[in-house]
Design an enzyme around this catalytic site. Structure first.
Site, PDB file in Angstrom:
ATOM      1  N   SER A 142       3.946  12.005  -2.403  1.00  0.00           N
ATOM      2  CA  SER A 142       3.518  11.406  -3.671  1.00  0.00           C
ATOM      3  C   SER A 142       2.280  12.122  -4.179  1.00  0.00           C
ATOM      4  O   SER A 142       1.433  12.542  -3.375  1.00  0.00           O
ATOM      5  CB  SER A 142       3.207   9.915  -3.485  1.00  0.00           C
ATOM      6  OG  SER A 142       2.556   9.386  -4.634  1.00  0.00           O
ATOM      7  N   TYR A 157      -1.324   3.492   0.666  1.00  0.00           N
ATOM      8  CA  TYR A 157      -0.103   4.216   0.302  1.00  0.00           C
ATOM      9  C   TYR A 157      -0.369   5.718   0.215  1.00  0.00           C
ATOM     10  O   TYR A 157       0.335   6.535   0.818  1.00  0.00           O
ATOM     11  CB  TYR A 157       0.404   3.683  -1.036  1.00  0.00           C
ATOM     12  CG  TYR A 157       1.630   4.381  -1.579  1.00  0.00           C
ATOM     13  CD1 TYR A 157       2.910   3.978  -1.190  1.00  0.00           C
ATOM     14  CD2 TYR A 157       1.522   5.427  -2.495  1.00  0.00           C
ATOM     15  CE1 TYR A 157       4.032   4.604  -1.701  1.00  0.00           C
ATOM     16  CE2 TYR A 157       2.640   6.059  -3.008  1.00  0.00           C
ATOM     17  CZ  TYR A 157       3.891   5.645  -2.605  1.00  0.00           C
ATOM     18  OH  TYR A 157       5.008   6.265  -3.107  1.00  0.00           O
TER      19      TYR A 157
END
Length: 252
Positions: A142, A157
């Protein structure tokens, strides 16, 4: 014979990657956790286009199930393709959600770790003996693990996705003797089920994200899925240990 395992292919980027891999001539094993219907849709779309695919259940957050999953993969390879090996692995299963650092609980941190990092690490380890020499692994990371354009609330995350990028480089190094290429893709804001309809529900937020994106829109699952399929293909035969940001020039 090309056979790809896409972990987390019942929707979004994983589904797009599975379909694109099949379009490139690969047989596909798709995995799902709770979304069995979504996995069936992925298989159906591949079959309708003339490809071959099967779906297997897998809870990436439960490493105790991985030996049984490997056995199921061996059975699927033999029954569907008469094969003993597969050629490509996509580690895409994950979870969304964000919590400010001060509010993140130990339980939340452990869950992010088990699903985003520990799971792909140990799934890859379990399947490695079945991955053919000269094959390829693609990990979904990501751009929240980047160095610019960060959003508050993604410390857990983004940190786990950063670990995935580092793992990618180590795997590329250690598996190079078997000519196995390992890369990662880092999507930016993408319209997937993880977003939970947020792009439609919060148009002002969406407009801000679009404004920060050089190419002027929110990402779609196939934007990343197409890149994943390319990295699996022979066209990317000289690419390894790379993280490819697929974000349309987010925060450029």
């Amino acid at each position: 014979m090309s056979i790809t395992i896409v972990v987390g292919a019942s929707s979004g980027i994983g589904q797009a990657a599975a379909i694109r891999a099949a379009e490139g001539g690969s047989g596909v094993i798709v995995t799902y956790n709770s979304n069995k219907d979504g996995a069936a849709e992925t298989v159906s779309r591949i079959q309708e286009a003339g490809g071959t695919a099967v779906a297997l259940p897998l809870d990436v957050g439960d490493s105790a199930t991985f030996p049984a999953f490997r056995t199921a993969v061996e059975q699927a390879l033999a029954d569907t393709w008469g094969a003993q090996k597969f050629t490509g692995l996509v580690n895409n299963a994950g979870m969304g959600g964000g919590t400010l650092f001060a509010d993140t609980t130990e339980e939340q941190l452990d869950h992010f770790y088990s699903v985003i990092f520990k799971g792909p690490y140990l799934v890859t380890q379990a399947l490695l003996p079945l991955l053919d020499d000269g094959g390829a692994i693609v990990n979904t990371a990501s751009n929240s693990a980047g160095t610019a354009g960060l959003s508050e609330g993604y410390s857990a995350y983004g940190s786990m996705k950063g670990a995935v990028i580092v793992l990618t480089r180590y795997l590329a190094k250690e598996l190079s003797g078997r000519r196995i290429r390992v890369n990662s893709v880092s999507p930016g804001p993408t319209r997937t089920p993880f977003a939970g309809g947020a792009f439609e529900e919060f148009p002002e937020m969406t407009a801000q994200l679009v404004q920060r994106t050089a190419l002027g829109r929110i990402g779609e699952p196939d934007d990343a899925g197409s890149v994943i399929a390319f990295l699996l293909s022979d066209g990317a035969r000289w690419v390894t240990a790379q993280d490819i940001e697929v974000a349309g020039g987010f925060n450029l």
